[in-house]
Design a protein around this motif. Structure first.
Motif, PDB file in Angstrom:
ATOM      1  N   LEU A  63       0.820  -1.221   0.000  1.00 56.03           N
ATOM      2  CA  LEU A  63       0.000   0.000   0.000  1.00 56.03           C
ATOM      3  C   LEU A  63       0.843   1.255   0.000  1.00 56.03           C
ATOM      4  CD1 LEU A  63      -2.761  -1.020   2.590  1.00 56.03           C
ATOM      5  CD2 LEU A  63      -2.574  -1.587   0.157  1.00 56.03           C
ATOM      6  N   GLU A  64       2.163   1.099  -0.105  1.00 57.48           N
ATOM      7  CA  GLU A  64       3.074   2.255  -0.020  1.00 57.48           C
ATOM      8  C   GLU A  64       2.732   3.298  -1.071  1.00 57.48           C
ATOM      9  OE1 GLU A  64       7.864   3.298  -0.151  1.00 57.48           O
ATOM     10  OE2 GLU A  64       7.164   1.247  -0.486  1.00 57.48           O
ATOM     11  N   GLY A  65       2.581   4.558  -0.607  1.00 58.02           N
ATOM     12  CA  GLY A  65       2.307   5.672  -1.503  1.00 58.02           C
ATOM     13  C   GLY A  65       0.870   5.767  -1.956  1.00 58.02           C
ATOM     14  N   MET A  66      -0.012   4.880  -1.504  1.00 61.22           N
ATOM     15  CA  MET A  66      -1.419   4.905  -1.920  1.00 61.22           C
ATOM     16  C   MET A  66      -2.272   5.689  -0.947  1.00 61.22           C
ATOM     17  SD  MET A  66      -2.244   1.017  -3.150  1.00 61.22           S
ATOM     18  CE  MET A  66      -1.273   0.179  -4.390  1.00 61.22           C
ATOM     19  N   THR A  67      -3.253   6.416  -1.495  1.00 65.68           N
ATOM     20  CA  THR A  67      -4.269   7.014  -0.633  1.00 65.68           C
ATOM     21  C   THR A  67      -5.209   5.916  -0.158  1.00 65.68           C
ATOM     22  OG1 THR A  67      -5.800   7.417  -2.441  1.00 65.68           O
ATOM     23  CG2 THR A  67      -4.163   9.152  -1.985  1.00 65.68           C
ATOM     24  N   LEU A  68      -6.096   6.296   0.741  1.00 67.16           N
ATOM     25  CA  LEU A  68      -7.037   5.313   1.264  1.00 67.16           C
ATOM     26  C   LEU A  68      -7.902   4.746   0.137  1.00 67.16           C
ATOM     27  CD1 LEU A  68      -7.747   4.113   4.043  1.00 67.16           C
ATOM     28  CD2 LEU A  68      -9.629   5.769   4.177  1.00 67.16           C
ATOM     29  N   ASP A  69      -8.387   5.589  -0.760  1.00 68.30           N
ATOM     30  CA  ASP A  69      -9.222   5.128  -1.862  1.00 68.30           C
ATOM     31  C   ASP A  69      -8.434   4.226  -2.809  1.00 68.30           C
ATOM     32  OD1 ASP A  69     -11.376   6.460  -0.880  1.00 68.30           O
ATOM     33  OD2 ASP A  69     -11.175   8.203  -2.197  1.00 68.30           O
ATOM     34  N   GLU A  70      -7.202   4.605  -3.098  1.00 65.98           N
ATOM     35  CA  GLU A  70      -6.369   3.810  -3.991  1.00 65.98           C
ATOM     36  C   GLU A  70      -6.083   2.435  -3.381  1.00 65.98           C
ATOM     37  OE1 GLU A  70      -3.872   7.426  -6.183  1.00 65.98           O
ATOM     38  OE2 GLU A  70      -3.108   6.474  -4.361  1.00 65.98           O
ATOM     39  N   ALA A  71      -5.816   2.442  -2.079  1.00 64.88           N
ATOM     40  CA  ALA A  71      -5.529   1.180  -1.398  1.00 64.88           C
ATOM     41  C   ALA A  71      -6.768   0.276  -1.396  1.00 64.88           C
ATOM     42  CB  ALA A  71      -5.068   1.447   0.029  1.00 64.88           C
ATOM     43  N   ASN A  72      -7.942   0.865  -1.140  1.00 67.74           N
ATOM     44  CA  ASN A  72      -9.178   0.077  -1.164  1.00 67.74           C
ATOM     45  C   ASN A  72      -9.392  -0.540  -2.544  1.00 67.74           C
ATOM     46  OD1 ASN A  72     -10.810  -0.163   1.280  1.00 67.74           O
ATOM     47  ND2 ASN A  72     -10.743   2.077   1.328  1.00 67.74           N
ATOM     48  N   ALA A  73      -9.144   0.213  -3.592  1.00 67.23           N
ATOM     49  CA  ALA A  73      -9.335  -0.294  -4.950  1.00 67.23           C
ATOM     50  C   ALA A  73      -8.371  -1.430  -5.237  1.00 67.23           C
ATOM     51  CB  ALA A  73      -9.153   0.839  -5.961  1.00 67.23           C
ATOM     52  N   ALA A  74      -7.129  -1.283  -4.800  1.00 66.85           N
ATOM     53  CA  ALA A  74      -6.120  -2.309  -5.060  1.00 66.85           C
ATOM     54  C   ALA A  74      -6.444  -3.601  -4.314  1.00 66.85           C
ATOM     55  CB  ALA A  74      -4.734  -1.802  -4.663  1.00 66.85           C
ATOM     56  N   VAL A  75      -6.864  -3.475  -3.066  1.00 67.41           N
ATOM     57  CA  VAL A  75      -7.161  -4.659  -2.268  1.00 67.41           C
ATOM     58  C   VAL A  75      -8.449  -5.332  -2.761  1.00 67.41           C
ATOM     59  CG1 VAL A  75      -7.756  -5.492   0.048  1.00 67.41           C
ATOM     60  CG2 VAL A  75      -5.884  -3.862  -0.263  1.00 67.41           C
ATOM     61  N   THR A  76      -9.428  -4.527  -3.177  1.00 65.95           N
ATOM     62  CA  THR A  76     -10.654  -5.097  -3.746  1.00 65.95           C
ATOM     63  C   THR A  76     -10.348  -5.901  -4.999  1.00 65.95           C
ATOM     64  OG1 THR A  76     -12.030  -3.298  -2.857  1.00 65.95           O
ATOM     65  CG2 THR A  76     -12.920  -4.545  -4.724  1.00 65.95           C
ATOM     66  N   GLU A  77      -9.447  -5.379  -5.832  1.00 66.28           N
ATOM     67  CA  GLU A  77      -9.047  -6.117  -7.033  1.00 66.28           C
ATOM     68  C   GLU A  77      -8.404  -7.446  -6.647  1.00 66.28           C
ATOM     69  OE1 GLU A  77      -6.202  -5.639 -11.015  1.00 66.28           O
ATOM     70  OE2 GLU A  77      -6.360  -4.008  -9.559  1.00 66.28           O
ATOM     71  N   LYS A  78      -7.572  -7.404  -5.600  1.00 63.04           N
ATOM     72  CA  LYS A  78      -6.926  -8.635  -5.135  1.00 63.04           C
ATOM     73  C   LYS A  78      -7.971  -9.636  -4.614  1.00 63.04           C
ATOM     74  CE  LYS A  78      -3.657 -11.421  -3.677  1.00 63.04           C
ATOM     75  NZ  LYS A  78      -2.782 -12.172  -4.609  1.00 63.04           N
ATOM     76  N   ALA A  79      -8.945  -9.138  -3.854  1.00 61.62           N
ATOM     77  CA  ALA A  79      -9.996 -10.018  -3.334  1.00 61.62           C
ATOM     78  C   ALA A  79     -10.797 -10.641  -4.469  1.00 61.62           C
ATOM     79  CB  ALA A  79     -10.919  -9.242  -2.401  1.00 61.62           C
ATOM     80  N   ASN A  80     -11.103  -9.844  -5.490  1.00 59.52           N
ATOM     81  CA  ASN A  80     -11.840 -10.382  -6.635  1.00 59.52           C
ATOM     82  C   ASN A  80     -11.027 -11.449  -7.370  1.00 59.52           C
ATOM     83  OD1 ASN A  80     -14.123  -8.837  -6.216  1.00 59.52           O
ATOM     84  ND2 ASN A  80     -13.380  -7.131  -7.469  1.00 59.52           N
ATOM     85  N   GLN A  81      -9.717 -11.259  -7.425  1.00 67.18           N
ATOM     86  CA  GLN A  81      -8.860 -12.274  -8.029  1.00 67.18           C
ATOM     87  C   GLN A  81      -8.945 -13.588  -7.247  1.00 67.18           C
ATOM     88  OE1 GLN A  81      -4.966 -10.539  -8.132  1.00 67.18           O
ATOM     89  NE2 GLN A  81      -5.448  -9.122  -9.812  1.00 67.18           N
TER      90      GLN A  81
END
Length: 539
Positions: A63-81
């Motif tokens: 999550l380094e350098g990510m805002t809260l929204d960016e981090a949520n989007a990245a983790v959601t993508e991972k969960a969907n994977q």
């Protein structure tokens, strides 16, 4: 006093300075302690960037350098994977592919990123301070958490793979033209659905597993009843019973016939308990049962399935003759006319009353039930035969006898109802009156079993120690030009019915051999008597 105040101020300053040094490094006194090279130093607090620092991740997603929204989007993508990972199943030559989410597995800790917001400059300073101090101990990685229900996973697997299974077939037997015909058994195949579900769920919960697979082993299922088990039936029944019923009550006759058909052909293994109600099936209009007279609250009323108790009672007598173990039996609330007292067995879904018994022999039993003359006018018969393997001595027989302790008619025998639809004038006894409901005597009785060897009683046992049947008044419909009278017969166990014209002349099929003057006088009296009742004498 001034000196005391000065001392107090100095102490206050010391306390303030001490507290301040506990939460921050003073500008004029640089810290001599450095943070570990592999961790985020707390010297940079407060973090002005609004993004996650280094060494913070979720299920391997940095999550380094990510805002809260960016981090949520990245983790959601991972969960969907993770939820879209493929599950590959194989069994007995078929394959099945489905996503993890297709098994009802879901992502539960969807707030995992928001719960790590303390690593960003937003929020309580002390909370953020503690979070940053935690980073000094090493990288922080939280995991995406998945959950699933074992039974739901099992259901999906079973639905997908079961078509490849082969159903096991027990050997079966039927009676055709007086002979037993056995259909051989067949082995079946299946798989361990529980083990498959546990394996799939375990792999799916492990977020490090990229692809999930399971090869279900084929298991052989052996039949529990084989041809040999059904090859020893004796041609003579172990026990048999027959009762009669009238066919003019078409609904009741239909119910007797249907319940007998549902009983016919059942096979039960040694030690198996048998229920009459289970063999009858659901007694509903949808299953073909019709409304007919049944005992209820001391009277006779129409209800769906009226008449099935004759089938259970006939079955009970066949069970007695077969000497099978009876586990539950109840008498009717009022006596029946097709069996002696204490030899009936009522069933009722509403009260939970059933006839149950056990195949207490060492071999299978086969129940045969059928009706004869069901379409003929008058009376028909119901027969129940129980076949098995006869092991009793040929010179040994059993008989059952009903002992009546009390038989009485303590009230009005019949209610008489004029029926305007019945024939007036000369006619047979049957067209001038009809018994709608018979009178039921008050009876107390018990049942005995006699065992005979070469025709001689060697053993007597009490089967039913005490049964009581309620008294109930009957109902007779009659034509308006006759009187009906009833009295108890000399034997005290039956009633006699007498039907006379209004002037007292007995009813006969044809006019009596009178002279014309006698006939004219009779017709004159009847015209007068009928007119007084508002009825027209047809002669």
């Amino acid at each position: 006093m001034k000196q005391l105040k000065r001392i107090t101020m100095i102490l206050g300053a010391v306390v303030f300075l001490s507290l301040g040094s506990a939460v921050a490094v003073l500008a004029d006194e640089p810290s001599t302690q450095s943070a570990p090279a592999s961790s985020q130093s707390t010297d940079s607090l407060p973090n002005k960037s609004g993004t996650f620092p280094a060494n913070v991740s979720v299920s391997g997603v940095s999550l380094e350098g990510m805002t809260l929204d960016e981090a949520n989007a990245a983790v959601t993508e991972k969960a969907n994977q993770l939820l879209n990972r493929n599950v590959h199943l194989t069994y007995s030559g078929i394959t099945y592919d489905q996503t993890v989410s297709g098994f009802g597995i879901t992502w539960t800790n969807t707030n995992v990123v928001n719960d790590m917001g303390s690593y960003i400059s937003k929020g309580n300073f002390i909370v953020r301070y503690k979070a940053m101090k935690a980073l000094e101990q090493g990288p922080v990685n939280n995991e995406i958490q998945l959950t699933g229900d074992t039974e739901q996973v099992k259901s999906v697997i079973s639905s997908a793979l079961s078509p490849a299974s082969i159903s096991v077939q027990n050997a079966s037997v039927t009676r055709i033209n007086g002979q037993f015909v056995v259909t051989p058994e067949q082995s079946g195949t299946t798989f361990d659905a529980d083990a498959a579900a546990q394996s799939v769920l375990s792999q799916a919960m492990d977020t490090a597993v990229e692809s999930i697979s399971y090869d279900a082993a084929t298991l052989t299922v052996e039949p529990t009843i084989v041809t040999e088990d059904l090859s020893h039936f004796t041609n003579t029944p172990l026990g048999s019973a027959t009762t009669a019923f009238i066919t003019s009550d078409t609904n009741r006759a239909s119910n007797v016939n249907l319940s007998a058909s549902n009983v016919n052909g059942h096979v039960f293994m040694p030690g198996e308990e048998i229920s009459a109600l289970e063999m009858f099936g659901d007694v509903t209009a949808e299953n073909g049962y019709l409304p007919a007279g049944t005992y209820m609250d001391g009277g006779v009323y129409d209800d769906i399935g009226g008449g099935i108790c004759q089938t259970s009672s006939t079955l009970y007598n066949a069970v007695l003759m077969s000497e099978l173990q009876v586990t539950y039996r109840r008498p009717h609330s009022m006596a029946v006319d097709y069996l002696p007292p204490s030899m009936d067995a009522m069933v009722s879904y509403s009260t939970g009353s059933d006839l149950t018994f056990i195949n207490s022999t060492d071999y299978p039993i086969y129940i045969e039930a059928y009706c004869s003359d069901i379409t003929a006018p008058g009376s028909a018969t119901l027969t129940v035969n129980i076949y098995g393997t006869e092991t009793r001595a040929s010179n040994r027989t059993v008989e059952y006898r009903s002992e009546v302790l009390l038989w009485e008619y303590p009230g009005t025998l019949f209610d008489f109802v004029e029926d305007s639809s019945m024939q007036l004038g000369w006619g047979d006894y049957s067209v001038k009156q009809a018994t709608v409901v018979n009178v039921h005597p008050h009876i107390q009785s018990k049942l005995y079993k006699d065992v005979k060897i070469d025709g001689q009683v060697v053993e007597t046992t009490e089967v039913n120690s005490f049964d009581e049947y309620r008294f109930s008044t009957g109902t007779i419909r009659h034509a308006s030009d006759v009187n009906v009278s009833v009295e108890v017969a000399e034997d005290g166990r039956s009633v006699s019915v007498e039907v006379d014209f209004l002037d007292g002349t007995p009813v006969t099929a044809t006019p009596p051999a009178w002279s014309q003057s006698q006939m004219d006088a009779f017709n004159s009296r009847m015209r007068s008597l009928c007119a007084a009742k508002g009825v027209t004498w047809p002669y």
